[in-house]
Design a protein around this motif. Structure first.
Motif, PDB file in Angstrom:
ATOM      1  N   PRO A  41      16.414  -2.572  -2.585  1.00 33.37           N
ATOM      2  CA  PRO A  41      16.129  -2.116  -3.950  1.00 33.37           C
ATOM      3  C   PRO A  41      14.890  -1.227  -4.029  1.00 33.37           C
ATOM      4  N   GLU A  42      13.838  -1.586  -3.287  1.00 32.87           N
ATOM      5  CA  GLU A  42      12.623  -0.777  -3.305  1.00 32.87           C
ATOM      6  C   GLU A  42      12.852   0.564  -2.612  1.00 32.87           C
ATOM      7  N   LEU A  43      13.595   0.540  -1.501  1.00 31.35           N
ATOM      8  CA  LEU A  43      13.891   1.783  -0.788  1.00 31.35           C
ATOM      9  C   LEU A  43      14.718   2.721  -1.668  1.00 31.35           C
ATOM     10  N   ALA A  44      15.669   2.141  -2.398  1.00 26.25           N
ATOM     11  CA  ALA A  44      16.500   2.952  -3.285  1.00 26.25           C
ATOM     12  C   ALA A  44      15.677   3.534  -4.430  1.00 26.25           C
ATOM     13  N   ALA A  45      14.788   2.723  -4.980  1.00 25.35           N
ATOM     14  CA  ALA A  45      13.944   3.189  -6.087  1.00 25.35           C
ATOM     15  C   ALA A  45      13.047   4.337  -5.658  1.00 25.35           C
ATOM     16  N   ASN A  46      12.667   4.331  -4.378  1.00 24.19           N
ATOM     17  CA  ASN A  46      11.797   5.394  -3.852  1.00 24.19           C
ATOM     18  C   ASN A  46      12.590   6.557  -3.261  1.00 24.19           C
ATOM     19  N   ASN A  47      13.915   6.529  -3.463  1.00 27.40           N
ATOM     20  CA  ASN A  47      14.778   7.605  -2.952  1.00 27.40           C
ATOM     21  C   ASN A  47      14.656   7.792  -1.436  1.00 27.40           C
ATOM     22  N   GLN A  48      14.501   6.666  -0.742  1.00 23.61           N
ATOM     23  CA  GLN A  48      14.335   6.715   0.709  1.00 23.61           C
ATOM     24  C   GLN A  48      15.612   6.349   1.463  1.00 23.61           C
ATOM     25  N   VAL A  49      16.598   5.855   0.738  1.00 16.71           N
ATOM     26  CA  VAL A  49      17.854   5.478   1.363  1.00 16.71           C
ATOM     27  C   VAL A  49      18.993   6.201   0.638  1.00 16.71           C
ATOM     28  N   MET A  50      19.985   6.635   1.377  1.00 22.56           N
ATOM     29  CA  MET A  50      21.024   7.516   0.842  1.00 22.56           C
ATOM     30  C   MET A  50      22.162   6.756   0.175  1.00 22.56           C
ATOM     31  N   ASP A  51      22.646   7.302  -0.910  1.00 22.14           N
ATOM     32  CA  ASP A  51      23.841   6.783  -1.571  1.00 22.14           C
ATOM     33  C   ASP A  51      25.052   7.231  -0.759  1.00 22.14           C
ATOM     34  N   ILE A  52      25.802   6.261  -0.195  1.00 23.53           N
ATOM     35  CA  ILE A  52      26.954   6.609   0.644  1.00 23.53           C
ATOM     36  C   ILE A  52      28.277   6.483  -0.101  1.00 23.53           C
ATOM     37  N   GLN A  53      28.223   6.182  -1.400  1.00 27.66           N
ATOM     38  CA  GLN A  53      29.462   6.031  -2.150  1.00 27.66           C
ATOM     39  C   GLN A  53      30.344   7.273  -2.097  1.00 27.66           C
ATOM     40  N   PRO A  54      29.783   8.495  -2.183  1.00 29.86           N
ATOM     41  CA  PRO A  54      30.644   9.682  -2.075  1.00 29.86           C
ATOM     42  C   PRO A  54      31.422   9.732  -0.752  1.00 29.86           C
ATOM     43  N   ASP A  91      13.885  -6.430  -7.629  1.00 29.03           N
ATOM     44  CA  ASP A  91      12.815  -5.463  -7.440  1.00 29.03           C
ATOM     45  C   ASP A  91      11.537  -6.233  -7.098  1.00 29.03           C
ATOM     46  N   ASN A  92      10.538  -5.499  -6.649  1.00 27.93           N
ATOM     47  CA  ASN A  92       9.207  -6.063  -6.377  1.00 27.93           C
ATOM     48  C   ASN A  92       9.202  -7.142  -5.291  1.00 27.93           C
ATOM     49  N   ALA A  93      10.179  -7.109  -4.392  1.00 25.95           N
ATOM     50  CA  ALA A  93      10.306  -8.176  -3.397  1.00 25.95           C
ATOM     51  C   ALA A  93       9.053  -8.332  -2.538  1.00 25.95           C
ATOM     52  N   ALA A  94       8.472  -7.228  -2.099  1.00 23.39           N
ATOM     53  CA  ALA A  94       7.283  -7.313  -1.240  1.00 23.39           C
ATOM     54  C   ALA A  94       6.117  -7.966  -1.973  1.00 23.39           C
ATOM     55  N   THR A 101       0.816  -1.203   0.000  1.00 20.69           N
ATOM     56  CA  THR A 101       0.000   0.000   0.000  1.00 20.69           C
ATOM     57  C   THR A 101       0.851   1.255   0.000  1.00 20.69           C
ATOM     58  N   LEU A 102       1.975   1.172   0.734  1.00 22.19           N
ATOM     59  CA  LEU A 102       2.783   2.366   0.935  1.00 22.19           C
ATOM     60  C   LEU A 102       3.947   2.506  -0.031  1.00 22.19           C
ATOM     61  N   SER A 103       4.327   1.405  -0.671  1.00 25.31           N
ATOM     62  CA  SER A 103       5.568   1.426  -1.450  1.00 25.31           C
ATOM     63  C   SER A 103       5.505   2.321  -2.680  1.00 25.31           C
ATOM     64  N   THR A 104       4.301   2.646  -3.117  1.00 30.17           N
ATOM     65  CA  THR A 104       4.209   3.507  -4.304  1.00 30.17           C
ATOM     66  C   THR A 104       4.435   4.966  -3.973  1.00 30.17           C
ATOM     67  N   LEU A 105       4.466   5.264  -2.675  1.00 27.57           N
ATOM     68  CA  LEU A 105       4.682   6.645  -2.260  1.00 27.57           C
ATOM     69  C   LEU A 105       6.149   6.883  -2.009  1.00 27.57           C
TER      70      LEU A 105
END
Length: 446
Positions: free
Chosen positions: A103-116, A407-410, A14-18
Motif C-alpha cells: 500500500p505504501e509503495l503504491a501510494a508513492n507510485n513506486q510499484v506498477m499497476d499490472i491490471q492492463p 496504510d501506514n504499516a511501517a 525517513t524515506l517513505s515520504t519521498l
C-alpha cells in the motif's frame, strides 16, 4: 518472517515520504550490443533462491532475449536496501512484495499497476488459492501476481516430546486459553526442564536454571505477531482492524489482546520461555537444534529448515476455535523500470503453473496456484514430512484470518513494537501499554 526491525522501520519512515520518478533507470543493466535485456529480480529467502533460479533458467530458455539476475538478502536488509533504491530510482525491475508493504509503495507510485497487462493477456486468476489475487488490488489497480501462501503451526522436537511422555496425538485436540494456558501451556511446562531434570510442573522447578525451554521465542513480531502471538489472540476473539483489507482503525486497545500478550509474556516469568532480551541472541533454530528449546510456533516458509528430529502439529484450539494468520506474497514490478514489457513477461512466468510447479518440487513453500500447492504437499510427503497441520488450517473456512493490510504499516509497526517489547521485557503491563499506543496508531489515520 523474523528479528527485531526497529532500525529497518526507522529507515523506512525517513524515506517513505519521498517518491521516485518513473523515468529512473531501475535495476536493469544497459541492453547489450546484441539487444539482450537483463532484468534484476530481488527476494529475501535464501532457501527459495535455488528454486527461483530454476524458474529463471526455464524462462530464459523460452525468452533468449531476456536475462534474469537474482539478488537475495535477509528480511531486514532486503527492505532497507529496497526502500533506499526505490528512492534513488535504482530499484530491481521485479521484486518479492509483502501485503504490509505494497500500500505504501503504491501510494508513492513506486510499484506498477499490472491490471492492463492482465486484461490484455486475459489472465485466468481463478487458478490461485481463493482470495489471494484480490489482495493485491486497490481502487481497480493490481500491484502483483500471487506467488505463495503461508500459515502458522507448531514445530516440536520428537525426542524431547517422547522424553516428556507426551503422546503427539494429543496435539490434534489440545486447547489454549489466556487464563491458565490450557493443554498447550501444560505441554510447554512438561517440556521445560531445569538443571536438575525437573520439569515446569514440578513444585521444585528452578526457573532461574533452565536447561531446556518448553517454547522457543522468536523476537520481533511487534504489531502483528505473525508467528508469535497472533494465533492466540485471534483464537480469543481479537480482530486487528475495523476491516481488512484497508482498514483505518486498529483495535490494540481490545482487552482480549492485552490478556493474550500478558499470558505470553508470563511464560517468560515462569521460566518456560527464554527472556526476551536473550532470545534474539540465542536464535530459534540454534536453540531447537541444540535441544535448548522443545517447541516453537512458526510459519510454513520454514518447513524445509527442520530436519528429521522435528515434526509439526496444529495450533491449539482457543476459546473461539483454532485460528492462524494466512499471508500471501506476490511479485511486483518497479514503476521506474525501463523494461516494462519484459518485466511483465517475467512476472507472468513467475505466476504461472510452470514456474510454481518447479517451486513445488523443491518443497520450500506452498505455491499460490492450487494445483502447484498440491504438488508441494506431495513433495513434502515424499520427503517424509507430514505438513498437514499447515494445510488443514489453510483449508478450514473458519480457521484463517488475513494479515492486516493497511496504510501506514511501517509507522504502526514502529509504534507497536516498542509497546510490545516493553511488556515482553517486563517493564509494562499490556493492559496499559497497548491502549496507550492504540491511540497513537489511530491518530495516523486522521
Amino acid at each position: 518472517m523474523k528479528t527485531s526491525r526497529r532500525t529497518l522501520f526507522a529507515t523506512m519512515l525517513t524515506l517513505s515520504t519521498l517518491t521516485v520518478a518513473a523515468c529512473g533507470g531501475g535495476g536493469s543493466e544497459t541492453p547489450a550490443a546484441d539487444g539482450k535485456v537483463t532484468l534484476t529480480y530481488a527476494l529475501w529467502d535464501d532457501r527459495q533462491q535455488p528454486a527461483y533460479q530454476q524458474c529463471a533458467d526455464a524462462f530464459q530458455a523460452k525468452n533468449p532475449g531476456i536475462s534474469i539476475k537474482i539478488t537475495q538478502s535477509g528480511w531486514d536488509q532486503y527492505w532497507t536496501d529496497l526502500t533506499a533504491k526505490l528512492v534513488a530510482g535504482d530499484a530491481p525491475d521485479v521484486f518479492t512484495d509483502h501485503l504490509s508493504r505494497y500500500p505504501e509503495l503504491a501510494a508513492n507510485n513506486q510499484v506498477m499497476d499490472i491490471q492492463p497487462f492482465v486484461d490484455k493477456d486475459k489472465l485466468d486468476l481463478s487458478v490461485y488459492q481463493k482470495g489471494l489475487a484480490d489482495l493485491w488490488v486497490r481502487d481497480g489497480k493490481r500491484y502483483g501476481l500471487p506467488k505463495d501462501w503461508d500459515t502458522i503451526a507448531v514445530v516440536y522436537n520428537t525426542e524431547q516430546v517422547a522424553k516428556a511422555r507426551i503422546d503427539p496425538k494429543e496435539f490434534a485436540t489440545w486447547t489454549w486459553n489466556p487464563t491458565d494456558g490450557g493443554d498447550f501451556e501444560k505441554a510447554v511446562a512438561k517440556l521445560t526442564v531445569d538443571g536438575k531434570g525437573r520439569n515446569g510442573l514440578d513444585p521444585d522447578f528452578d526457573k532461574n536454571d533452565v536447561k531446556t525451554y518448553g517454547l522457543a521465542l522468536e523476537t520481533g513480531g511487534g504489531a502483528y505477531g505473525q508467528g508469535q502471538w497472533s494465533h492466540f489472540a485471534a483464537s480469543d476473539g481479537f480482530v486487528f482492524t475495523d476491516k481488512n483489507p484497508f482498514g483505518s482503525h486498529y483495535n490494540y486497545d481490545d482487552p482480549k489482546l492485552a490478556e493474550t500478550i500478558n499470558w505470553y509474556a508470563g511464560l517468560i516469568k515462569k521460566g518456560y520461555m527464554p527472556p526476551y532480551d536473550q532470545a534474539g541472541k540465542l536464535g530459534v533454530t540454534p536453540m531447537m537444534e541444540a535441544g535448548k528449546a522443545a517447541m516453537v510456533t512458526t510459519g510454513s516458509w520454514t518447513i524445509s529448515s527442520w530436519g528429521k528430529d522435528f515434526a509439526f502439529a496444529p495450533l491449539p484450539v482457543g476459546p473461539q476455535g483454532r485460528k492462524t494468520m494466512i499471508n500471501g506474497l506476490a511479485d511486483s514490478i518497479y514503476a521506474g523500470t525501463p523494461h516494462k514489457d519484459e518485466a511483465w513477461k517475467w512476472v507472468r512466468f513467475l505466476g504461472s503453473a510452470e514456474c510454481q510447479d518447479l517451486i513445488a518440487q523443491n518443497a520450500v513453500v506452498f505455491p499460490a496456484i492450487t494445483t502447484s500447492a498440491d504438488k508441494a504437499l506431495a513433495a513434502h510427503k515424499a520427503a517424509g514430512r507430514d505438513v498437514s497441520a499447515f494445510v488443514d488450517e489453510a483449508n478450514d473456512p473458519q480457521g484463517t484470518f488475513l494479515y492486516p493490510i493497511t496504510d501506514n504499516a511501517a509507522k504502526v509497526e514502529q509504534l507497536v513494537l516498542a509497546a510490545y517489547e516493553s511488556v515482553m521485557l517486563g517493564k509494562a503491563d499490556a493492559s496499559t501499554a497497548l491502549p496507550a499506543v492504540n491511540t497513537e496508531v489511530n491518530n495516523l489515520f486522521q
